[in-house]
Design a protein around this motif. Structure first.
Motif, PDB file in Angstrom:
ATOM      1  N   GLN A 118     -79.980  66.285  -3.308  1.00  0.00           N
ATOM      2  CA  GLN A 118     -80.579  66.044  -1.988  1.00  0.00           C
ATOM      3  C   GLN A 118     -80.263  67.141  -0.965  1.00  0.00           C
ATOM      4  OE1 GLN A 118     -80.442  62.000  -0.624  1.00  0.00           O
ATOM      5  NE2 GLN A 118     -81.231  61.247  -2.558  1.00  0.00           N
ATOM      6  N   TYR A 119     -80.092  68.378  -1.433  1.00  0.00           N
ATOM      7  CA  TYR A 119     -79.922  69.509  -0.531  1.00  0.00           C
ATOM      8  C   TYR A 119     -81.247  70.228  -0.267  1.00  0.00           C
ATOM      9  CZ  TYR A 119     -74.896  69.326  -0.069  1.00  0.00           C
ATOM     10  OH  TYR A 119     -73.620  68.946   0.256  1.00  0.00           O
ATOM     11  N   SER A 120     -82.288  69.852  -0.989  1.00  0.00           N
ATOM     12  CA  SER A 120     -83.638  70.374  -0.744  1.00  0.00           C
ATOM     13  C   SER A 120     -84.599  69.200  -0.755  1.00  0.00           C
ATOM     14  CB  SER A 120     -84.060  71.364  -1.834  1.00  0.00           C
ATOM     15  OG  SER A 120     -83.302  72.540  -1.780  1.00  0.00           O
ATOM     16  N   LYS A 121     -85.667  69.325   0.041  1.00  0.00           N
ATOM     17  CA  LYS A 121     -86.706  68.294   0.040  1.00  0.00           C
ATOM     18  C   LYS A 121     -88.051  68.946   0.317  1.00  0.00           C
ATOM     19  CE  LYS A 121     -86.641  66.845   4.902  1.00  0.00           C
ATOM     20  NZ  LYS A 121     -86.503  65.703   5.816  1.00  0.00           N
ATOM     21  N   VAL A 122     -89.100  68.201  -0.028  1.00  0.00           N
ATOM     22  CA  VAL A 122     -90.475  68.621   0.257  1.00  0.00           C
ATOM     23  C   VAL A 122     -91.221  67.416   0.812  1.00  0.00           C
ATOM     24  CG1 VAL A 122     -92.640  69.500  -0.682  1.00  0.00           C
ATOM     25  CG2 VAL A 122     -90.469  70.358  -1.585  1.00  0.00           C
ATOM     26  N   ASN A 123     -91.822  67.578   1.974  1.00  0.00           N
ATOM     27  CA  ASN A 123     -92.781  66.600   2.489  1.00  0.00           C
ATOM     28  C   ASN A 123     -94.129  67.044   1.941  1.00  0.00           C
ATOM     29  OD1 ASN A 123     -90.767  65.338   3.993  1.00  0.00           O
ATOM     30  ND2 ASN A 123     -91.149  66.608   5.787  1.00  0.00           N
ATOM     31  N   ALA A 124     -94.713  66.234   1.064  1.00  0.00           N
ATOM     32  CA  ALA A 124     -95.921  66.672   0.350  1.00  0.00           C
ATOM     33  C   ALA A 124     -97.080  65.712   0.564  1.00  0.00           C
ATOM     34  CB  ALA A 124     -95.622  66.799  -1.140  1.00  0.00           C
ATOM     35  N   ARG A 125     -98.287  66.306   0.587  1.00  0.00           N
ATOM     36  CA  ARG A 125     -99.535  65.542   0.627  1.00  0.00           C
ATOM     37  C   ARG A 125    -100.375  65.971  -0.563  1.00  0.00           C
ATOM     38  NH1 ARG A 125    -102.764  66.542   5.701  1.00  0.00           N
ATOM     39  NH2 ARG A 125    -102.386  68.603   4.929  1.00  0.00           N
ATOM     40  N   PHE A 126    -100.897  64.990  -1.286  1.00  0.00           N
ATOM     41  CA  PHE A 126    -101.765  65.224  -2.431  1.00  0.00           C
ATOM     42  C   PHE A 126    -103.147  64.747  -1.994  1.00  0.00           C
ATOM     43  CE2 PHE A 126     -97.472  64.303  -3.581  1.00  0.00           C
ATOM     44  CZ  PHE A 126     -97.148  65.331  -4.459  1.00  0.00           C
ATOM     45  N   TRP A 149     -81.553  77.525  -1.471  1.00  0.00           N
ATOM     46  CA  TRP A 149     -80.384  77.233  -2.304  1.00  0.00           C
ATOM     47  C   TRP A 149     -80.412  77.982  -3.625  1.00  0.00           C
ATOM     48  CZ3 TRP A 149     -76.335  76.105   0.061  1.00  0.00           C
ATOM     49  CH2 TRP A 149     -76.315  75.249   1.148  1.00  0.00           C
ATOM     50  N   ALA A 150     -81.554  78.345  -4.121  1.00  0.00           N
ATOM     51  CA  ALA A 150     -81.620  79.145  -5.355  1.00  0.00           C
ATOM     52  C   ALA A 150     -81.039  80.532  -5.127  1.00  0.00           C
ATOM     53  CB  ALA A 150     -83.056  79.265  -5.844  1.00  0.00           C
ATOM     54  N   SER A 151     -81.177  81.033  -3.908  1.00  0.00           N
ATOM     55  CA  SER A 151     -80.714  82.393  -3.622  1.00  0.00           C
ATOM     56  C   SER A 151     -79.238  82.450  -3.241  1.00  0.00           C
ATOM     57  CB  SER A 151     -81.569  83.009  -2.508  1.00  0.00           C
ATOM     58  OG  SER A 151     -81.425  82.264  -1.317  1.00  0.00           O
ATOM     59  N   VAL A 152     -78.625  81.318  -2.836  1.00  0.00           N
ATOM     60  CA  VAL A 152     -77.230  81.372  -2.394  1.00  0.00           C
ATOM     61  C   VAL A 152     -76.261  80.619  -3.295  1.00  0.00           C
ATOM     62  CG1 VAL A 152     -77.845  81.730   0.025  1.00  0.00           C
ATOM     63  CG2 VAL A 152     -77.437  79.417  -0.806  1.00  0.00           C
ATOM     64  N   THR A 153     -76.752  79.803  -4.221  1.00  0.00           N
ATOM     65  CA  THR A 153     -75.838  79.035  -5.063  1.00  0.00           C
ATOM     66  C   THR A 153     -75.651  79.662  -6.438  1.00  0.00           C
ATOM     67  OG1 THR A 153     -77.595  77.643  -5.958  1.00  0.00           O
ATOM     68  CG2 THR A 153     -76.453  76.844  -3.960  1.00  0.00           C
ATOM     69  N   GLY A 154     -76.289  80.779  -6.683  1.00  0.00           N
ATOM     70  CA  GLY A 154     -76.179  81.382  -8.007  1.00  0.00           C
ATOM     71  C   GLY A 154     -76.973  80.637  -9.065  1.00  0.00           C
ATOM     72  N   GLY A 155     -77.943  79.891  -8.641  1.00  0.00           N
ATOM     73  CA  GLY A 155     -78.857  79.270  -9.595  1.00  0.00           C
ATOM     74  C   GLY A 155     -78.472  77.872 -10.037  1.00  0.00           C
ATOM     75  N   GLN A 156     -78.154  76.990  -9.129  1.00  0.00           N
ATOM     76  CA  GLN A 156     -77.880  75.591  -9.466  1.00  0.00           C
ATOM     77  C   GLN A 156     -79.128  74.765  -9.175  1.00  0.00           C
ATOM     78  OE1 GLN A 156     -74.411  74.486  -7.231  1.00  0.00           O
ATOM     79  NE2 GLN A 156     -73.112  75.976  -8.269  1.00  0.00           N
ATOM     80  N   PRO A 157     -79.926  74.475 -10.212  1.00  0.00           N
ATOM     81  CA  PRO A 157     -81.211  73.814  -9.989  1.00  0.00           C
ATOM     82  C   PRO A 157     -81.111  72.453  -9.318  1.00  0.00           C
ATOM     83  CG  PRO A 157     -80.836  74.191 -12.341  1.00  0.00           C
ATOM     84  CD  PRO A 157     -79.696  74.792 -11.611  1.00  0.00           C
ATOM     85  N   GLU A 158     -79.985  71.763  -9.444  1.00  0.00           N
ATOM     86  CA  GLU A 158     -79.879  70.455  -8.790  1.00  0.00           C
ATOM     87  C   GLU A 158     -79.961  70.582  -7.275  1.00  0.00           C
ATOM     88  OE1 GLU A 158     -75.659  71.872  -9.564  1.00  0.00           O
ATOM     89  OE2 GLU A 158     -77.451  71.713 -10.772  1.00  0.00           O
ATOM     90  N   SER A 159     -79.785  71.803  -6.743  1.00  0.00           N
ATOM     91  CA  SER A 159     -79.851  72.012  -5.296  1.00  0.00           C
ATOM     92  C   SER A 159     -81.225  72.463  -4.809  1.00  0.00           C
ATOM     93  CB  SER A 159     -78.823  73.058  -4.864  1.00  0.00           C
ATOM     94  OG  SER A 159     -77.524  72.568  -5.082  1.00  0.00           O
ATOM     95  N   TYR A 160     -82.016  73.103  -5.656  1.00  0.00           N
ATOM     96  CA  TYR A 160     -83.286  73.658  -5.168  1.00  0.00           C
ATOM     97  C   TYR A 160     -84.522  73.157  -5.895  1.00  0.00           C
ATOM     98  CZ  TYR A 160     -82.763  76.921  -9.087  1.00  0.00           C
ATOM     99  OH  TYR A 160     -82.609  77.473 -10.326  1.00  0.00           O
ATOM    100  N   LEU A 161     -84.387  72.579  -7.069  1.00  0.00           N
ATOM    101  CA  LEU A 161     -85.533  72.124  -7.841  1.00  0.00           C
ATOM    102  C   LEU A 161     -85.937  70.724  -7.367  1.00  0.00           C
ATOM    103  CD1 LEU A 161     -87.226  73.149 -10.271  1.00  0.00           C
ATOM    104  CD2 LEU A 161     -85.739  71.753 -11.716  1.00  0.00           C
ATOM    105  N   VAL A 162     -87.175  70.589  -6.879  1.00  0.00           N
ATOM    106  CA  VAL A 162     -87.665  69.298  -6.385  1.00  0.00           C
ATOM    107  C   VAL A 162     -88.838  68.880  -7.275  1.00  0.00           C
ATOM    108  CG1 VAL A 162     -88.667  68.045  -4.436  1.00  0.00           C
ATOM    109  CG2 VAL A 162     -86.989  69.861  -4.028  1.00  0.00           C
TER     110      VAL A 162
END
Length: 184
Positions: free
Chosen positions: A49-57, A159-172
């Motif tokens: 829950q360090y990244s989120k997206v408000n999305a409309r489909f 978070w992908a650029s500062v955590t060294g690639g921890q997908p749990e922080s940036y992959l939504v």
């Protein structure tokens, strides 16, 4: 313009008008094009829950000037990251193009009256703001349509650029969404 040229232009215009009247094309003017849209929306988070997206489909229904209809599926996503005491718009860290968030969808499938009329996968990169994916316009017949967005994901970002690639922080992962409607 010479009198001969003016006479030829006038004769050609009269011939076109007569042809239009004879074929019925000149009996009514074409209706102006118009658009409507149907959407479903939600907020989706990364695993930690360090990244989120408000999305409309969404599906835009376009009534063309000649009375036919097209649909155009699209997704709009506003990516954010959480840091310290608040949410910030996720445009990456601004140092490399690879830090910018991207959104992709495995498949957008459009079905009209029970028949698949289009399908494809799409990707978009945000250069510091909104993510937008659009499928091509597709001509549809009167009746029902159902558009399914499958495997929608926001990748990369701050978070992908500062955590060294921890997908749990940036992959939504945003899952599968369906928009249905009716064409008159």
């Amino acid at each position: 313009m010479s009198h001969t040229r003016t006479a030829l232009v006038t004769i050609a215009a009269a011939a076109l008008a007569a042809t239009a009247l004879a074929t019925g094309a000149g009996t009514a003017t074409a209706a102006p094009a118009s658009e409507t849209e149907k959407c479903t929306s939600g907020t989706f988070y990364s695993q930690d829950q360090y990244s989120k997206v408000n999305a409309r489909f969404c599906v835009k229904t376009i009534r063309n000037g000649n009375g036919t209809y097209d649909i155009q599926p699209y997704i709009v996503g506003d990516p954010y990251y959480y840091k310290t005491l608040g949410w910030f718009s996720d445009g990456g860290n601004g140092t490399t193009a690879s830090s910018y968030p991207i959104m992709y969808v495995d498949n957008i499938t459009a079905v009209n009256n029970g028949r698949q009329v289009s399908s494809g996968s799409y990707t978009d990169k945000a250069d510091g703001g909104e993510l937008y994916l659009s499928a091509p316009r597709t001509r549809v017949a009167s009746g029902t349509y159902k558009v399914t967005f499958t495997g929608v994901v926001k990748n990369r970002g701050y978070w992908a650029s500062v955590t060294g690639g921890q997908p749990e922080s940036y992959l939504v992962k945003m899952g599968t969404h369906t928009v249905e409607g009716t064409i008159p």
